[in-house]
Design a protein around this motif. Sequence first.
Motif, PDB file in Angstrom:
ATOM      1  N   ILE A  69      -5.004 -13.995   5.553  1.00 19.57           N
ATOM      2  CA  ILE A  69      -4.378 -12.730   5.157  1.00 19.57           C
ATOM      3  C   ILE A  69      -4.344 -11.832   6.387  1.00 19.57           C
ATOM      4  CG2 ILE A  69      -4.505 -10.719   3.617  1.00 19.57           C
ATOM      5  CD1 ILE A  69      -4.469 -13.134   1.890  1.00 19.57           C
ATOM      6  N   TRP A  70      -3.176 -11.272   6.690  1.00 28.09           N
ATOM      7  CA  TRP A  70      -3.031 -10.332   7.799  1.00 28.09           C
ATOM      8  C   TRP A  70      -2.594  -8.986   7.231  1.00 28.09           C
ATOM      9  CZ3 TRP A  70       0.280 -13.755  11.679  1.00 28.09           C
ATOM     10  CH2 TRP A  70      -0.492 -14.864  12.054  1.00 28.09           C
ATOM     11  N   LEU A  71      -2.842  -7.955   8.036  1.00 27.96           N
ATOM     12  CA  LEU A  71      -2.574  -6.590   7.576  1.00 27.96           C
ATOM     13  C   LEU A  71      -1.780  -5.846   8.644  1.00 27.96           C
ATOM     14  CD1 LEU A  71      -3.370  -4.157   5.631  1.00 27.96           C
ATOM     15  CD2 LEU A  71      -5.348  -3.838   7.133  1.00 27.96           C
ATOM     16  N   GLU A  72      -0.687  -5.202   8.256  1.00 29.61           N
ATOM     17  CA  GLU A  72       0.017  -4.328   9.209  1.00 29.61           C
ATOM     18  C   GLU A  72       0.037  -2.913   8.655  1.00 29.61           C
ATOM     19  OE1 GLU A  72       3.526  -5.749  11.209  1.00 29.61           O
ATOM     20  OE2 GLU A  72       4.104  -3.712  11.791  1.00 29.61           O
ATOM     21  N   ILE A  73      -0.430  -1.984   9.475  1.00 28.99           N
ATOM     22  CA  ILE A  73      -0.532  -0.578   9.061  1.00 28.99           C
ATOM     23  C   ILE A  73       0.585   0.216   9.731  1.00 28.99           C
ATOM     24  CG2 ILE A  73      -1.963   1.505   9.270  1.00 28.99           C
ATOM     25  CD1 ILE A  73      -4.435  -0.271   9.013  1.00 28.99           C
ATOM     26  N   GLY A  74       1.414   0.875   8.911  1.00 27.68           N
ATOM     27  CA  GLY A  74       2.506   1.695   9.462  1.00 27.68           C
ATOM     28  C   GLY A  74       3.595   0.827  10.058  1.00 27.68           C
ATOM     29  N   PHE A  75       4.198  -0.054   9.225  1.00 26.05           N
ATOM     30  CA  PHE A  75       5.146  -1.036   9.761  1.00 26.05           C
ATOM     31  C   PHE A  75       6.523  -0.451  10.059  1.00 26.05           C
ATOM     32  CE2 PHE A  75       5.170  -1.931   5.072  1.00 26.05           C
ATOM     33  CZ  PHE A  75       6.475  -1.537   4.777  1.00 26.05           C
ATOM     34  N   GLY A  76       6.765   0.804   9.746  1.00 26.35           N
ATOM     35  CA  GLY A  76       8.054   1.426  10.072  1.00 26.35           C
ATOM     36  C   GLY A  76       9.188   0.724   9.357  1.00 26.35           C
ATOM     37  N   GLY A  77      10.171   0.207  10.122  1.00 26.49           N
ATOM     38  CA  GLY A  77      11.294  -0.527   9.525  1.00 26.49           C
ATOM     39  C   GLY A  77      10.951  -1.980   9.228  1.00 26.49           C
TER      40      GLY A  77
END
Length: 241
Positions: A69-77
């Motif tokens: 599981i990976w997490l991206e914070i504030g991915f924008g577009g």
Amino acid sequence: MMTPDDPSATAEGPEAESPWSNTFYGRRKGKRLRDRQAELIADLLPRLRLPESGPLDPPALFDTPVDDIWLEIGFGGGEHLIAQAQAYRNVGIIGCEPFINGMAKLLSHVDEAGIGNVRLHDADAVPVLGRLPDASIGHAFILYPDPWPKRRHRRRRIISDATLAQLGRVIRPGGLLRFATDIDDYAAWTLARIGRSSDFIWQAACADDWRKPWDGWISTRYEQKAFREGRKPSYITAIRR
Ligand SMILES: C[S@@+](CC[C@H](N)C(=O)[O-])C[C@H]1O[C@@H](n2cnc3c(N)ncnc32)[C@H](O)[C@@H]1O
């Protein structure tokens, strides 16, 4: 003793760090959504959204078994998130983005490409960190977070001793935190906090390592804006000890 939630313990003084709650200071809405985008927010987002409250069981969020599981914070577009989801179909990716127009863009890609390994949170990412189990995340990405360059606003930055402590708790040993910024002061700010964190070590293979994008890097919309405006990115990788 310095503790993560003791802002007075930081080099910048009592106002420098972000408090635990209310860590989103940006815009929720931009220009009016197109009809199709509004439909996706109404119909697709509820199917992909994280449960509203309570502890999260990340593997159970996905319809098919995932290897990590990976997490991206504030991915924008969502340029980076989508590319990762397509390149790593065996990984479940949790994306957090409160800006509804960014969320709508990402949903268009998810819909058009039939992407199944993404789950979404359309609000502040920090409370999500608190709901994730220990060592449940392989890699986390914070790419071009809002820079808050004015001194009195720096406490709003998403990187703080407190969020790094939470990221240290949820990223498993050997996992990575990738951070990119086009603001030199924010790179130094982040390196200072990584340096004093007992959970992370900065990975730099050579002297100008932080000037080189990661292998397979997908440039984001905000990075392209930084290039157009003449700013140079810093790419920081912190390894969870
Ligand atoms: C400067 S933009 C960069 C977007 C994208 N990563 C890129 O590189 O194009 C920062 C993004 O972080 C989001 N953001 C800010 N605070 C956040 C928070 N507490 N939780 C989740 N996302 C946040 C903003 O809504 C915004 O879209």
